[in-house]
Design an enzyme around this catalytic site. Structure first.
Site, mmCIF file in Angstrom:
data_model
loop_
_atom_site.group_PDB
_atom_site.id
_atom_site.type_symbol
_atom_site.label_atom_id
_atom_site.label_comp_id
_atom_site.label_asym_id
_atom_site.label_seq_id
_atom_site.Cartn_x
_atom_site.Cartn_y
_atom_site.Cartn_z
ATOM 1 N N ASP A 146 0.834 -1.194 0.000
ATOM 2 C CA ASP A 146 0.000 0.000 0.000
ATOM 3 C C ASP A 146 0.871 1.247 0.000
ATOM 4 O O ASP A 146 1.938 1.280 0.602
ATOM 5 C CB ASP A 146 -0.928 0.018 1.220
ATOM 6 C CG ASP A 146 -0.181 0.145 2.538
ATOM 7 O OD1 ASP A 146 -0.055 1.274 3.053
ATOM 8 O OD2 ASP A 146 0.289 -0.883 3.062
ATOM 9 N N SER A 147 0.394 2.268 -0.731
ATOM 10 C CA SER A 147 1.035 3.586 -0.744
ATOM 11 C C SER A 147 2.505 3.463 -1.157
ATOM 12 O O SER A 147 2.800 2.941 -2.237
ATOM 13 C CB SER A 147 0.863 4.253 0.616
ATOM 14 O OG SER A 147 1.161 5.623 0.566
ATOM 15 N N ALA A 148 3.448 3.889 -0.326
ATOM 16 C CA ALA A 148 4.855 3.718 -0.665
ATOM 17 C C ALA A 148 5.196 2.244 -0.852
ATOM 18 O O ALA A 148 6.040 1.894 -1.690
ATOM 19 C CB ALA A 148 5.736 4.320 0.425
ATOM 20 N N PHE A 174 -2.392 -1.149 -3.434
ATOM 21 C CA PHE A 174 -3.418 -0.329 -2.793
ATOM 22 C C PHE A 174 -2.929 1.121 -2.761
ATOM 23 O O PHE A 174 -1.944 1.434 -2.087
ATOM 24 C CB PHE A 174 -3.689 -0.796 -1.357
ATOM 25 C CG PHE A 174 -4.148 -2.222 -1.231
ATOM 26 C CD1 PHE A 174 -4.980 -2.800 -2.165
ATOM 27 C CD2 PHE A 174 -3.752 -2.998 -0.138
ATOM 28 C CE1 PHE A 174 -5.413 -4.116 -2.033
ATOM 29 C CE2 PHE A 174 -4.178 -4.303 0.012
ATOM 30 C CZ PHE A 174 -5.008 -4.872 -0.945
ATOM 31 N N HIS A 268 -7.392 7.332 0.818
ATOM 32 C CA HIS A 268 -6.106 6.663 0.680
ATOM 33 C C HIS A 268 -6.041 5.413 1.559
ATOM 34 O O HIS A 268 -6.264 5.467 2.765
ATOM 35 C CB HIS A 268 -4.993 7.647 1.074
ATOM 36 C CG HIS A 268 -3.613 7.144 0.852
ATOM 37 N ND1 HIS A 268 -3.113 6.857 -0.388
ATOM 38 C CD2 HIS A 268 -2.603 6.886 1.731
ATOM 39 C CE1 HIS A 268 -1.861 6.450 -0.279
ATOM 40 N NE2 HIS A 268 -1.533 6.446 1.001
#
Length: 313
Positions: A146-148, A174, A268
């Site tokens: 997820d994200s980074a 994600f 997010h």
């Protein structure tokens, strides 16, 4: 009626309690401490089991739900490369373990600014190669993040491809952070989680002296051909929406199988609310299905169907 009220309540919680923590004005040590407390609201499903191990010299947290796992998901947590850990993401790895039927292993990769690029990528690679050396075949391994951590999945796949190393069976991303230049951020009417000044600061801390458009930092600029089938899930109300849309478009043009799910009205990495929030739970079920579908027995895969894009209401 209960789900809309819950969704509205979670949105306000993220906006009032989480978003204020994600600011460069707050010391990173404080961000790390406070975000650990915030993630306590992300609860894994009952029956989830955890154990600690080391992969290629990198500490990792193993998450199991099934007693007969179908494969392994190597999961990379988010946090803009400066905060977060496998422990903060116990909820999301627990739900992914249940949805996929796999064991989920989350490396505790090194964080910036103490350990800038390529430390996180080196740890990710070491973890994966340790799985291979331990006898795990690549077609029974999936990457997710997820994200980074989603960006790290892609960067690792690019590095492995360039080195001629075997690739995993699939990628599940994600709300991936794929462009650290932040040159084309989306502007939602309301962003409940991220602040652009925080991600901009984190990008610089992680990149160090490297150019932000380096593909192993910002994989949207890389050669995405030949990568495993990709599922991208992103909220409609987040500044990283364009990262996902551009990634899907570029990967599809380069011949990589992609499914892009845009979840309108969500934020997010909304998957952290799997369990209580029905839309998050459904998205996690889709992620689990994607992972299971692409685990193989090692034989040549069937021709891929045409790539598509879906928007979830």
């Amino acid at each position: 009626m209960l789900q809309p009220a819950l969704e509205a309540g979670l949105r306000q919680t993220m906006k009032r309690l989480v978003r204020p923590l994600l600011t460069p004005r707050l010391p990173i040590s404080a961000q790390r401490l406070l975000i650990r407390q915030a993630y306590r609201s992300s609860i894994p499903p009952r029956g989830t089991r955890y154990s600690r191990e080391t992969l290629g010299g990198v500490p990792a947290l193993r998450t199991c739900w099934s007693h007969t796992p179908a494969g392994v998901v190597l999961y990379f947590h988010g946090g803009a490369y400066i905060i977060g850990s496998p422990d903060t993401h116990r909820g999301i790895t627990g739900h992914l373990a249940k949805a996929s039927g796999c064991e989920v292993i989350a490396p505790d990769y090194r964080l910036a600014p103490e350990h800038p690029f390529p430390a996180a990528l080196d740890d990710a690679e070491a973890s994966y190669l340790a799985l291979l050396e331990g006898g795990r075949p690549p077609h029974r391994i999936a990457f997710a993040g997820d994200s980074a951590g989603g960006g790290l999945c892609l960067a690792l796949a690019l590095r492995l491809k360039a080195a001629g190393q075997p690739l995993p069976s699939s990628l599940t991303l994600f709300s991936p952070w794929t462009d650290l230049t932040q040159s084309r951020l989306y502007s939602p009417a309301s962003e409940p989680v991220l602040q652009a000044e925080w991600t901009r600061h984190a990008a610089r801390l992680y990149a160090g002296d490297h150019a932000l458009d380096t593909p192993l930092l910002s994989p949207v600029f890389g050669d995405l051909s030949g990568l495993p089938p990709m599922l991208i899930q992103v909220g409609g109300d987040e500044i990283l929406l364009n990262d996902s849309e551009r990634l899907a478009t570029r990967a599809r043009r380069q011949g990589t199988e992609v499914r892009l799910d845009i979840h309108n009205g969500l934020w997010h990495v909304f998957q952290v609310h799997s369990g209580p929030l029905a839309r998050a739970t459904a998205a996690m079920a889709t992620a689990g299905e994607h992972i299971r579908t692409h685990l193989t027995d090692g034989s040549p895969p069937a021709p891929a169907p045409p790539s598509g894009a879906w928007a979830s209401a």
